[in-house]
Design an enzyme around this catalytic site. Sequence first.
Site, PDB file in Angstrom:
ATOM      1  N   HIS A  67      -0.972   4.700   6.880  1.00 49.12           N
ATOM      2  CA  HIS A  67      -0.426   5.415   5.725  1.00 49.12           C
ATOM      3  C   HIS A  67      -0.143   6.873   6.054  1.00 49.12           C
ATOM      4  CE1 HIS A  67      -2.850   1.943   4.417  1.00 49.12           C
ATOM      5  NE2 HIS A  67      -1.713   1.696   3.776  1.00 49.12           N
ATOM      6  N   SER A  85       0.803  -1.220   0.000  1.00 49.07           N
ATOM      7  CA  SER A  85       0.000   0.000   0.000  1.00 49.07           C
ATOM      8  C   SER A  85       0.836   1.269   0.000  1.00 49.07           C
ATOM      9  CB  SER A  85      -0.937   0.023   1.211  1.00 49.07           C
ATOM     10  OG  SER A  85      -0.193  -0.068   2.404  1.00 49.07           O
ATOM     11  N   ASP A 126      -4.065   7.750   8.287  1.00 48.87           N
ATOM     12  CA  ASP A 126      -5.134   6.858   8.751  1.00 48.87           C
ATOM     13  C   ASP A 126      -4.673   5.832   9.778  1.00 48.87           C
ATOM     14  OD1 ASP A 126      -3.576   5.162   7.284  1.00 48.87           O
ATOM     15  OD2 ASP A 126      -5.024   4.831   5.689  1.00 48.87           O
TER      16      ASP A 126
END
Length: 370
Positions: free
Chosen positions: A339, A47, A336
């Site tokens: 990230h 990610s 978040d």
Amino acid sequence: MSWSVSFSISLLWICIFSSFSSSSLASAVTLSGGCNKPPILFVFGDSNSDTGGLVSGLGFPVNLPNGRTFFGRSTGRLSDGRLVIDFLCQSLNTRILTPYLDSLSGSGFTNGANFAVVGSSTLPKYVPFALNIQVMQFQHFKARSLQLASSGTKNMINEEGFRGALYLIDIGQNDLADSFTKNLSYAQVVKKIPTVIAEIENAVKSLYNEGGRKFWLHNTGPFGCLPKLIALSDKKDLDSFGCLSSYNYAARLFNEALYHSSQKLRTELKDATLVYVDIYAIKNDLIANATKYGFSNPLMVCCGYGGPPYNFNVRVTCGQPGYQVCDEGSRHVSWDGIHYTEAANTWIASKILSTAYSTPRTPFGFFCSH
Ligand SMILES: *[C@@H]1O[C@H](CO)[C@@H](O)[C@H](O)[C@H]1NC(C)=O
Ligand SMILES: *[C@@H]1O[C@H](CO)[C@@H](O)[C@H](O)[C@H]1NC(C)=O
């Protein structure tokens, strides 16, 4: 849901920049000088580099406020704006990469592809979208491109393009973090490191055998400082910055092994350039010295729920019903809980491009096509 580190899915990434204004990237660009002829890029990872693979590949919704800062809409990136890989693409004057799994991309794959997918790890193999699957997707992409090119399709990447391309790999964080969150002991986590490193070596060698000669390898960050992991851990062995010591210690052991592996690969793979970048040192500096760099508490999430100390609640994550989002994302390091914000990513990218954290100290502009 699932963009959590425990979600074991990874995709191939394609880095295609389509609609970015180069002026807004100025801070990241100045250090590299840009390219007259940008290189083709292929990205593999998790990610940290997913520019929409999760959404394209699995149809998972990634909602606003993800994307609110730069794009004004959700692009599938888990951040309020651009990722480090976006800034790296922009610094080379190339379009941001299209996710390999995005069949509706308007910008296509002429400047490369992004195989990175949220949640990806190196192991287990053969599950979507483990590193070896991402490499297999690349092999398919390459074979098909060459086939189409030889039958006259225009704008396909040719053999020379694949040979001159830059191959960027950023993976390993989920292998370690997931092991901790699945309750493996520190000793058990550390025992897995050699097999993870072996998988990354295999990936580099496979790409080399496909003709790749330019590699850019990111080590893993201090994931013991990710607010989500701190909030969820039972055993809080916190260091003076409030990060989980055992997690960060495992990250450093992993990075040492990756460093040695990169030295070995450099001698084994003749006429290849392989740059190892110390992402850990960059992020660690950002977290330790956050206020000096204009950020507030680096362990407080911008988009989450619950207030101090972490503003993270696993049942009310960013974009899910009930979440709250901070006004000034530019003051936050963590978007978040896992990230980073666009502001943090901008800072991190500028450090990457400085070459101060690279071995050897190769300017990113070296990878421009000639
Ligand atoms: C992890 O281990 C601890 C202590 O051994 C236990 O209390 C906890 O329930 C375990 N968590 C999971 C997810 O298995
Ligand atoms: C924080 O900044 C100080 C002063 O510039 C520097 O010496 C130190 O290494 C930094 N901390 C980290 C973890 O990088």
